[in-house]
Enzyme design. Structure first.
Site, PDB file in Angstrom:
ATOM      1  N   GLY A 120       0.828  -1.206   0.000  1.00 30.55           N
ATOM      2  CA  GLY A 120       0.000   0.000   0.000  1.00 30.55           C
ATOM      3  C   GLY A 120       0.861   1.254   0.000  1.00 30.55           C
ATOM      4  N   MET A 121       0.191   2.398  -0.016  1.00 30.39           N
ATOM      5  CA  MET A 121       0.934   3.665  -0.068  1.00 30.39           C
ATOM      6  C   MET A 121       1.793   3.852   1.182  1.00 30.39           C
ATOM      7  N   GLU A 135      -0.944 -13.804   0.331  1.00 27.28           N
ATOM      8  CA  GLU A 135      -0.183 -14.767   1.150  1.00 27.28           C
ATOM      9  C   GLU A 135      -0.710 -14.858   2.581  1.00 27.28           C
ATOM     10  N   LEU A 136      -1.197 -13.724   3.096  1.00 28.64           N
ATOM     11  CA  LEU A 136      -1.683 -13.702   4.488  1.00 28.64           C
ATOM     12  C   LEU A 136      -2.846 -12.728   4.582  1.00 28.64           C
ATOM     13  N   LEU A 187      -1.405   2.482  12.865  1.00 26.35           N
ATOM     14  CA  LEU A 187      -1.729   3.648  12.041  1.00 26.35           C
ATOM     15  C   LEU A 187      -3.221   3.928  12.138  1.00 26.35           C
ATOM     16  N   GLY A 188      -3.577   5.044  12.725  1.00 25.77           N
ATOM     17  CA  GLY A 188      -4.981   5.460  12.780  1.00 25.77           C
ATOM     18  C   GLY A 188      -5.249   6.486  11.707  1.00 25.77           C
ATOM     19  N   SER A 211      -6.903  10.892  11.173  1.00 32.41           N
ATOM     20  CA  SER A 211      -7.449  12.101  11.807  1.00 32.41           C
ATOM     21  C   SER A 211      -8.977  12.070  11.867  1.00 32.41           C
ATOM     22  N   CYS A 212      -9.625  11.115  11.164  1.00 38.34           N
ATOM     23  CA  CYS A 212     -11.090  11.049  11.220  1.00 38.34           C
ATOM     24  C   CYS A 212     -11.593  10.446  12.527  1.00 38.34           C
ATOM     25  N   TYR A 230     -15.529   3.446   9.883  1.00 35.08           N
ATOM     26  CA  TYR A 230     -14.061   3.371   9.784  1.00 35.08           C
ATOM     27  C   TYR A 230     -13.419   4.022  11.005  1.00 35.08           C
ATOM     28  N   LYS A 265     -10.906   2.559  13.909  1.00 39.57           N
ATOM     29  CA  LYS A 265      -9.589   3.156  14.200  1.00 39.57           C
ATOM     30  C   LYS A 265      -9.473   3.515  15.688  1.00 39.57           C
ATOM     31  N   THR A 290      -2.801  12.800   9.279  1.00 41.52           N
ATOM     32  CA  THR A 290      -3.784  13.572   8.534  1.00 41.52           C
ATOM     33  C   THR A 290      -3.958  12.932   7.148  1.00 41.52           C
TER      34      THR A 290
HETATM   35  N1  LIG Z   1      -4.372   7.266   2.733  1.00 42.00           N
HETATM   36  C1  LIG Z   1      -4.613   8.189   3.649  1.00 42.00           C
HETATM   37  O1  LIG Z   1      -4.918   9.363   3.329  1.00 42.00           O
HETATM   38  C2  LIG Z   1      -4.516   7.844   5.098  1.00 42.00           C
HETATM   39  C3  LIG Z   1      -4.199   6.576   5.543  1.00 42.00           C
HETATM   40  N2  LIG Z   1      -4.127   6.318   6.905  1.00 42.00           N
HETATM   41  C4  LIG Z   1      -3.858   4.972   7.422  1.00 42.00           C
HETATM   42  O2  LIG Z   1      -2.645   4.460   6.912  1.00 42.00           O
HETATM   43  C5  LIG Z   1      -2.755   3.031   6.763  1.00 42.00           C
HETATM   44  C6  LIG Z   1      -2.375   2.628   5.351  1.00 42.00           C
HETATM   45  O3  LIG Z   1      -3.192   3.320   4.420  1.00 42.00           O
HETATM   46  P1  LIG Z   1      -2.829   3.385   2.865  1.00 42.00           P
HETATM   47  O4  LIG Z   1      -1.430   2.945   2.665  1.00 42.00           O
HETATM   48  O5  LIG Z   1      -3.287   4.689   2.375  1.00 42.00           O
HETATM   49  O6  LIG Z   1      -3.819   2.286   2.285  1.00 42.00           O
HETATM   50  P2  LIG Z   1      -3.578   1.329   1.013  1.00 42.00           P
HETATM   51  O7  LIG Z   1      -4.930   0.896   0.582  1.00 42.00           O
HETATM   52  O8  LIG Z   1      -2.691   2.007   0.059  1.00 42.00           O
HETATM   53  O9  LIG Z   1      -2.794   0.108   1.648  1.00 42.00           O
HETATM   54  C7  LIG Z   1      -3.392  -0.797   2.525  1.00 42.00           C
HETATM   55  C8  LIG Z   1      -2.711  -2.127   2.368  1.00 42.00           C
HETATM   56  O10 LIG Z   1      -3.310  -3.066   3.276  1.00 42.00           O
HETATM   57  C9  LIG Z   1      -3.506  -4.280   2.585  1.00 42.00           C
HETATM   58  N3  LIG Z   1      -4.626  -5.031   3.150  1.00 42.00           N
HETATM   59  C10 LIG Z   1      -5.923  -4.626   3.231  1.00 42.00           C
HETATM   60  N4  LIG Z   1      -6.664  -5.594   3.779  1.00 42.00           N
HETATM   61  C11 LIG Z   1      -5.837  -6.623   4.051  1.00 42.00           C
HETATM   62  C12 LIG Z   1      -6.018  -7.897   4.608  1.00 42.00           C
HETATM   63  N5  LIG Z   1      -7.222  -8.329   4.999  1.00 42.00           N
HETATM   64  N6  LIG Z   1      -4.953  -8.714   4.722  1.00 42.00           N
HETATM   65  C13 LIG Z   1      -3.726  -8.309   4.304  1.00 42.00           C
HETATM   66  N7  LIG Z   1      -3.482  -7.106   3.779  1.00 42.00           N
HETATM   67  C14 LIG Z   1      -4.537  -6.270   3.651  1.00 42.00           C
HETATM   68  C15 LIG Z   1      -3.810  -3.879   1.170  1.00 42.00           C
HETATM   69  O11 LIG Z   1      -3.585  -4.953   0.291  1.00 42.00           O
HETATM   70  P3  LIG Z   1      -4.614  -5.155  -0.967  1.00 42.00           P
HETATM   71  O12 LIG Z   1      -4.567  -3.860  -1.721  1.00 42.00           O
HETATM   72  O13 LIG Z   1      -4.043  -6.318  -1.669  1.00 42.00           O
HETATM   73  O14 LIG Z   1      -5.948  -5.404  -0.321  1.00 42.00           O
HETATM   74  C16 LIG Z   1      -2.835  -2.725   0.970  1.00 42.00           C
HETATM   75  O15 LIG Z   1      -1.586  -3.182   0.549  1.00 42.00           O
HETATM   76  C17 LIG Z   1      -4.192   2.667   7.120  1.00 42.00           C
HETATM   77  O16 LIG Z   1      -4.238   2.218   8.450  1.00 42.00           O
HETATM   78  C18 LIG Z   1      -4.930   3.976   6.997  1.00 42.00           C
HETATM   79  O17 LIG Z   1      -6.017   4.026   7.850  1.00 42.00           O
HETATM   80  C19 LIG Z   1      -4.334   7.307   7.814  1.00 42.00           C
HETATM   81  C20 LIG Z   1      -4.629   8.584   7.425  1.00 42.00           C
HETATM   82  C21 LIG Z   1      -4.773   8.949   6.041  1.00 42.00           C
HETATM   83  C1  LIG Z   2      -8.176  10.287   5.042  1.00 36.39           C
HETATM   84  C2  LIG Z   2      -9.660  10.399   5.214  1.00 36.39           C
HETATM   85  O1  LIG Z   2     -10.305  10.299   3.948  1.00 36.39           O
HETATM   86  C3  LIG Z   2     -11.733  10.352   3.904  1.00 36.39           C
HETATM   87  O2  LIG Z   2     -12.229  11.543   4.341  1.00 36.39           O
HETATM   88  P1  LIG Z   2     -12.022  12.922   3.618  1.00 36.39           P
HETATM   89  O3  LIG Z   2     -11.077  13.733   4.415  1.00 36.39           O
HETATM   90  O4  LIG Z   2     -13.338  13.519   3.363  1.00 36.39           O
HETATM   91  O5  LIG Z   2     -11.224  12.549   2.301  1.00 36.39           O
HETATM   92  P2  LIG Z   2     -11.419  12.603   0.726  1.00 36.39           P
HETATM   93  O6  LIG Z   2     -10.039  12.725   0.198  1.00 36.39           O
HETATM   94  O7  LIG Z   2     -12.236  11.498   0.207  1.00 36.39           O
HETATM   95  O8  LIG Z   2     -12.220  13.989   0.453  1.00 36.39           O
HETATM   96  C4  LIG Z   2     -11.731  15.240   0.850  1.00 36.39           C
HETATM   97  C5  LIG Z   2     -12.600  16.341   0.312  1.00 36.39           C
HETATM   98  O9  LIG Z   2     -12.365  16.444  -1.103  1.00 36.39           O
HETATM   99  C6  LIG Z   2     -13.600  16.483  -1.801  1.00 36.39           C
HETATM  100  N1  LIG Z   2     -13.435  15.963  -3.159  1.00 36.39           N
HETATM  101  C7  LIG Z   2     -13.545  16.711  -4.290  1.00 36.39           C
HETATM  102  N2  LIG Z   2     -13.414  15.934  -5.369  1.00 36.39           N
HETATM  103  C8  LIG Z   2     -13.165  14.676  -4.911  1.00 36.39           C
HETATM  104  C9  LIG Z   2     -12.941  13.457  -5.578  1.00 36.39           C
HETATM  105  O10 LIG Z   2     -12.927  13.352  -6.797  1.00 36.39           O
HETATM  106  N3  LIG Z   2     -12.703  12.373  -4.777  1.00 36.39           N
HETATM  107  C10 LIG Z   2     -12.694  12.447  -3.414  1.00 36.39           C
HETATM  108  N4  LIG Z   2     -12.446  11.330  -2.692  1.00 36.39           N
HETATM  109  N5  LIG Z   2     -12.961  13.618  -2.754  1.00 36.39           N
HETATM  110  C11 LIG Z   2     -13.171  14.701  -3.511  1.00 36.39           C
HETATM  111  C12 LIG Z   2     -14.539  15.685  -0.922  1.00 36.39           C
HETATM  112  O11 LIG Z   2     -15.881  15.975  -1.211  1.00 36.39           O
HETATM  113  C13 LIG Z   2     -14.097  16.128   0.490  1.00 36.39           C
HETATM  114  O12 LIG Z   2     -14.714  17.349   0.806  1.00 36.39           O
HETATM  115  C14 LIG Z   2     -12.316   9.284   4.736  1.00 36.39           C
HETATM  116  O13 LIG Z   2     -12.184   8.117   4.073  1.00 36.39           O
HETATM  117  C15 LIG Z   2     -11.694   9.218   6.125  1.00 36.39           C
HETATM  118  O14 LIG Z   2     -12.031   8.025   6.690  1.00 36.39           O
HETATM  119  C16 LIG Z   2     -10.215   9.419   6.162  1.00 36.39           C
HETATM  120  O15 LIG Z   2      -9.501   8.876   6.979  1.00 36.39           O
END
Ligand SMILES: NC(=O)C1=CN([C@@H]2O[C@H](COP(=O)(O)OP(=O)(O)OC[C@H]3O[C@@H](n4cnc5c(N)ncnc54)[C@H](OP(=O)(O)O)[C@@H]3O)[C@@H](O)[C@H]2O)C=CC1
Ligand SMILES: C[C@H]1O[C@H](OP(=O)(O)OP(=O)(O)OC[C@H]2O[C@@H](n3cnc4c(=O)[nH]c(N)nc43)[C@H](O)[C@@H]2O)[C@@H](O)[C@@H](O)C1=O
Length: 322
Positions: free
Chosen positions: A14-15, A39-40, A106-107, A109-110, A137, A141, A165
């Site tokens: 993941g990211m 794998e897991l 990893l949690g 800000s929501c 969600y 968290k 965030t």
């Molecule tokens: N992205 C964001 O803006 C934010 C992210 N976070 C937190 O950071 C963490 C990582 O997020 P991010 O990297 O963005 O998410 P991604 O979706 O990019 O990565 C999540 C990873 O977890 C794996 N995964 C999901 N379910 C399972 C499972 N059941 N078993 C094994 N692996 C699994 C996915 O694999 P696969 O794709 O194969 O399912 C993927 O590789 C999360 O806890 C998220 O809540 C917090 C704040 C903001």
């Molecule tokens: C990280 C965080 O991410 C989510 O919450 P969120 O902060 O609302 O994040 P978002 O990126 O989806 O949107 C941010 C803002 O942007 C606007 N917006 C415009 N145009 C698009 C658009 O095209 N896509 C998306 N997704 N949003 C858009 C959208 O309407 C909103 O006002 C939750 O999953 C939450 O659980 C969480 O953890």
């Protein structure tokens, strides 16, 4: 010779997980352990227990989760609460049973109330109602934070939590509907530019404010918090208020973000707003003074981070996950 620390990065494709792996590869005496989802499956308790029993893990970065933007959270609430609760409960409990010394959860800000005072301090947790679009969600968290604190209080574990965030960067999910705003807009503006469209539709009103952190900064902060010595960490946290915010301390409106994205991608047309799509929380800005006092600050400004991510996007468009 110093012994290697064996570190399991859950969610390494993941990211966030991939950024943590890149960051850990710069450390000495580290052995990184990974497993793909195929794998897991971390929702499978027996498989998770067998994995931890078979590998003598010293540290865990728990970056595996069911993740998505506002639309995905609103559309698939059952998957978001069930999968996240299962992953956290299985991994944290198995880590404890197998005597894993340190774990970083990893949690997000929501976890804070929809109308929390801004910027949001760690103390705002559980002080008011959550944003409805991502409440399931967020509840999962919050349970993750409380799992860590409970094993610390009852069994003397050292399991820590960071609340990032909104993140962006390489290996993000660029799905048109289910992703977060930055990857969604990057792809939409890029495809509109290629087609020569006159307009790009952006969701909501443009007025919500968000704080965006590059994932390489987040990975650096995660390693920083994991490696703080126990005395320093405990001097800045409480047993039942143990999480630490990670952000830049700077936010912008979605309108400002869309304008910046238009410029980075080089789209020449106009932006139109779809007010039928949800805005979500009006503002999410973290108070990052605790992390600053501990000695860590973000380094990547938004515009530079967007440019870097767009370069990555251009090179990897054919590899995006479905
Ligand atoms: N992205 C964001 O803006 C934010 C992210 N976070 C937190 O950071 C963490 C990582 O997020 P991010 O990297 O963005 O998410 P991604 O979706 O990019 O990565 C999540 C990873 O977890 C794996 N995964 C999901 N379910 C399972 C499972 N059941 N078993 C094994 N692996 C699994 C996915 O694999 P696969 O794709 O194969 O399912 C993927 O590789 C999360 O806890 C998220 O809540 C917090 C704040 C903001
Ligand atoms: C990280 C965080 O991410 C989510 O919450 P969120 O902060 O609302 O994040 P978002 O990126 O989806 O949107 C941010 C803002 O942007 C606007 N917006 C415009 N145009 C698009 C658009 O095209 N896509 C998306 N997704 N949003 C858009 C959208 O309407 C909103 O006002 C939750 O999953 C939450 O659980 C969480 O953890």
């Amino acid at each position: 010779m110093e012994q290697n620390t064996k570190i399991y990065v859950a969610g390494h494709r993941g990211m966030v997980g991939s950024a943590i792996v890149r960051r850990l590869q710069r450390e000495d005496n580290v052995e990184i352990v990974t497993r793909t989802h195929a794998e897991l499956d971390l929702t499978d308790q027996a498989a998770v227990n067998a994995f931890f029993a078979g590998e003598k893990i010293d540290q865990v970065y728990l970056a595996a989760a069911k993740v998505g933007g506002i639309h995905a959270n609103n559309t698939y609430p059952a998957e978001f609460i069930y999968q996240n609760l299962m992953i956290e409960a299985n991994v944290i409990h198995a880590a404890h049973l197998n005597d894993v010394q340190k774990l970083l959860f990893l949690g997000s800000s929501c976890i804070y109330p929809k109308l929390a005072e801004q910027p949001m301090r760690e103390e705002a947790l559980l002080t008011g109602p959550l944003e409805p679009t991502n409440e399931p969600y967020a509840v999962a968290k919050i349970a993750g934070i409380k799992l860590c604190e409970s094993y610390n209080r009852q069994y003397g574990r050292d399991y820590r939590s960071v609340m990032p965030t909104n993140l962006y960067g390489p290996n993000d999910n660029f799905h048109p509907e289910n992703s977060h705003v930055i990857p969604a807009l990057m792809r939409r503006f890029h495809e509109a530019k290629l087609r020569g469209d006159r307009q790009v539709v952006v969701w909501g009103t443009g007025t919500p404010r968000r704080e965006f952190l590059h994932v390489d900064d987040l990975a650096d902060a995660a390693v920083f918090v994991m490696n703080l010595d126990e005395e320093t960490y405990h001097a800045h946290t409480e047993p039942m208020l143990s999480h630490i915010n990670v952000g830049t301390g700077v936010d912008c409106t979605i309108r400002e973000l869309a304008e910046a994205m238009k410029e980075v991608v080089g789209f020449q047309g106009e932006i139109v707003w779809d007010a039928n799509k949800p805005d979500g929380t009006p503002r999410k800005l973290l108070d990052v003074s605790k992390l600053h006092r501990l000695g860590w600050k973000a380094t990547i400004p938004l515009k530079a981070g967007l440019k870097d991510t767009y370069e990555w996007f251009l090179k990897h468009q054919n590899e995006f996950r479905k």
